[in-house]
Write a protein that holds these residues in place. Structure first.
Motif, short mmCIF file in Angstrom:
data_model
loop_
_atom_site.label_atom_id
_atom_site.label_comp_id
_atom_site.label_asym_id
_atom_site.label_seq_id
_atom_site.Cartn_x
_atom_site.Cartn_y
_atom_site.Cartn_z
N ASP A 149 0.82 -1.21 0.00
CA ASP A 149 0.00 0.00 0.00
C ASP A 149 0.86 1.26 0.00
O ASP A 149 0.53 2.25 -0.67
CB ASP A 149 -0.93 0.00 1.21
CG ASP A 149 -2.05 -1.03 1.10
OD1 ASP A 149 -2.30 -1.49 -0.03
OD2 ASP A 149 -2.65 -1.36 2.13
N ARG A 150 1.95 1.25 0.74
CA ARG A 150 2.83 2.42 0.80
C ARG A 150 3.43 2.70 -0.58
O ARG A 150 3.45 3.86 -1.03
CB ARG A 150 3.94 2.19 1.82
CG ARG A 150 5.00 3.28 1.85
CD ARG A 150 6.02 3.03 2.95
NE ARG A 150 6.55 1.68 2.88
CZ ARG A 150 7.28 1.12 3.84
NH1 ARG A 150 7.55 1.79 4.95
NH2 ARG A 150 7.73 -0.11 3.72
N ALA A 151 3.91 1.67 -1.25
CA ALA A 151 4.50 1.84 -2.58
C ALA A 151 3.45 2.32 -3.58
O ALA A 151 3.73 3.18 -4.41
CB ALA A 151 5.12 0.54 -3.04
N ARG A 152 2.24 1.77 -3.49
CA ARG A 152 1.17 2.22 -4.38
C ARG A 152 0.88 3.70 -4.20
O ARG A 152 0.73 4.45 -5.16
CB ARG A 152 -0.11 1.41 -4.13
CG ARG A 152 -0.10 0.02 -4.73
CD ARG A 152 -1.35 -0.74 -4.34
NE ARG A 152 -1.42 -2.02 -5.02
CZ ARG A 152 -2.04 -2.23 -6.18
NH1 ARG A 152 -2.64 -1.23 -6.79
NH2 ARG A 152 -2.06 -3.42 -6.72
N ARG A 153 0.82 4.14 -2.96
CA ARG A 153 0.55 5.56 -2.69
C ARG A 153 1.67 6.43 -3.24
O ARG A 153 1.42 7.52 -3.77
CB ARG A 153 0.38 5.79 -1.18
CG ARG A 153 -0.91 5.24 -0.61
CD ARG A 153 -1.16 5.80 0.79
NE ARG A 153 -0.08 5.44 1.73
CZ ARG A 153 -0.07 4.35 2.47
NH1 ARG A 153 -1.08 3.48 2.40
NH2 ARG A 153 0.93 4.12 3.30
N MET A 154 2.88 5.95 -3.13
CA MET A 154 4.02 6.71 -3.61
C MET A 154 3.97 6.88 -5.13
O MET A 154 4.21 7.97 -5.65
CB MET A 154 5.32 6.00 -3.19
CG MET A 154 6.57 6.82 -3.34
SD MET A 154 7.95 6.00 -2.48
CE MET A 154 9.31 7.06 -3.00
N VAL A 155 3.61 5.82 -5.83
CA VAL A 155 3.51 5.88 -7.29
C VAL A 155 2.32 6.74 -7.71
O VAL A 155 2.44 7.61 -8.58
CB VAL A 155 3.40 4.46 -7.88
CG1 VAL A 155 3.11 4.52 -9.38
CG2 VAL A 155 4.66 3.66 -7.62
N GLU A 156 1.18 6.48 -7.10
CA GLU A 156 -0.04 7.17 -7.51
C GLU A 156 -0.02 8.66 -7.19
O GLU A 156 -0.73 9.44 -7.82
CB GLU A 156 -1.25 6.50 -6.86
CG GLU A 156 -1.51 5.10 -7.41
CD GLU A 156 -2.58 4.34 -6.65
OE1 GLU A 156 -3.14 3.38 -7.21
OE2 GLU A 156 -2.86 4.71 -5.48
N GLY A 157 0.80 9.09 -6.23
CA GLY A 157 0.89 10.50 -5.89
C GLY A 157 2.03 11.22 -6.57
O GLY A 157 2.19 12.44 -6.40
#
Length: 310
Positions: A178-186
């Motif tokens: 989830d942390r990596a996803r948020r980093m990419v999506e933001g």
């Protein structure tokens, strides 16, 4: 000027780059810029530019053939050019950085010097000559400038001595959490490494900047990243490499914390898809499937703020 002309007058484009240029009908138009502006040595302005920088973006290839992109920092002056064909780099080895495995004697490397506060960027690729554990030289194979499109203005400051590594350990995985996803999506910025092995046996690595509005990279439920390709200089270094060799390394930077998210994996280029029309300004898409993911908290000693004053 003489230093803007490729020394042997030959085209630098390989078949993948030419195929991308054919797809938009610009092969003849790009022949002249290729011969004139993709040089075998750095012009004086590039030789002055790299020593000014507090960080550099690197693209490497490890022994498995996996491409990696990384960001490394140092006090301005950690890069210097004693002659137009050489860039000297003073950087300690870093076992926590997966890109470091591709920085051995004789390895091909790509470098992107980018100054976010002015949107200026210059690229080169070449071959490493190791002069010590903390030093290497790059003999330039190609050197060229880039336009400032899609670069978000930021200014940086050091929060610790760049020679002091973080105490935080890297985290390895095969799927985005989830942390990596948020980093990419933001993200409004990331960097991508790619490479080809030329017919003459030389490996040519490239690393380039990608930018857009925050959220321009989509993460699907299966963890595949979809990236729009916006109008650019028509060199097609990255996508041309993908057509020949569908491997890529991506690095996302958390500019507020210094965290790095590095990924290596496979790419599919979509030149004709109904989805392209749903993304404003996109001319084509590419999809990246991560195979090895490394999250490195506090990896960089720099912090960035939006605009030109931190």
């Amino acid at each position: 000027m003489l230093d803007q002309t490729r020394q042997d007058g030959t085209s630098p484009w390989h078949e993948g780059e030419l195929a991308m240029q054919r797809s938009v009908g610009v092969v003849e138009r790009m022949d002249g810029p290729g011969r004139n502006f993709v040089r075998r040595a750095m012009p004086e302005q590039h030789r002055v530019f790299f020593p000014m920088l507090p960080f550099v973006v690197l693209g490497t290839v490890d022994a498995r053939g996996d491409a990696w992109a990384t960001v490394r920092a140092g006090r301005p002056g950690f890069m210097s050019s004693p002659e137009p064909e050489i860039l000297d780099v003073s950087l300690p080895r870093d076992a926590a950085d997966p890109a470091d495995a591709g920085m051995e004697e004789g390895d091909a490397i790509a470098m992107l010097g980018i100054q976010l506060e002015t949107r200026r960027r210059n690229r080169l690729n070449g071959v490493i000559h190791r002069t010590g554990v903390e030093n290497f030289s790059v003999r330039v194979g190609q050197s060229f400038g880039n336009c400032p499109q899609y670069i978000q203005l930021r200014s940086s400051a050091f929060v610790r001595d760049p020679d002091l590594p973080t105490a935080m350990q890297p985290l390895h995985s095969t799927q985005l959490d989830d942390r990596a996803r948020r980093m990419v999506e933001g993200a409004d910025t990331f960097f991508v490494a790619s490479y080809v092995d030329r017919d003459n046996g030389e490996r040519q690595v490239d690393v380039s900047h990608r930018g857009g509005n925050a959220g321009f990279v989509r993460v699907d439920a299966d963890g595949v990243l979809t990236v729009p390709d916006f109008p650019g200089n028509r060199f097609f270094n990255t996508l041309g490499n993908f057509l020949v060799n569908p491997r890529a390394g991506l690095v996302f930077v958390d500019f507020e914390t210094g965290d790095l998210l590095q990924m290596t994996g496979r790419v599919e280029v979509l030149l004709d898809s109904p989805e392209i029309a749903t993304i404003q300004r996109a001319e084509r898409l590419w999809r990246f499937t991560p195979e090895h993911i490394v999250f490195r908290p506090d990896a960089l000693p720099l912090r960035w703020g939006l605009g030109v004053d931190l």
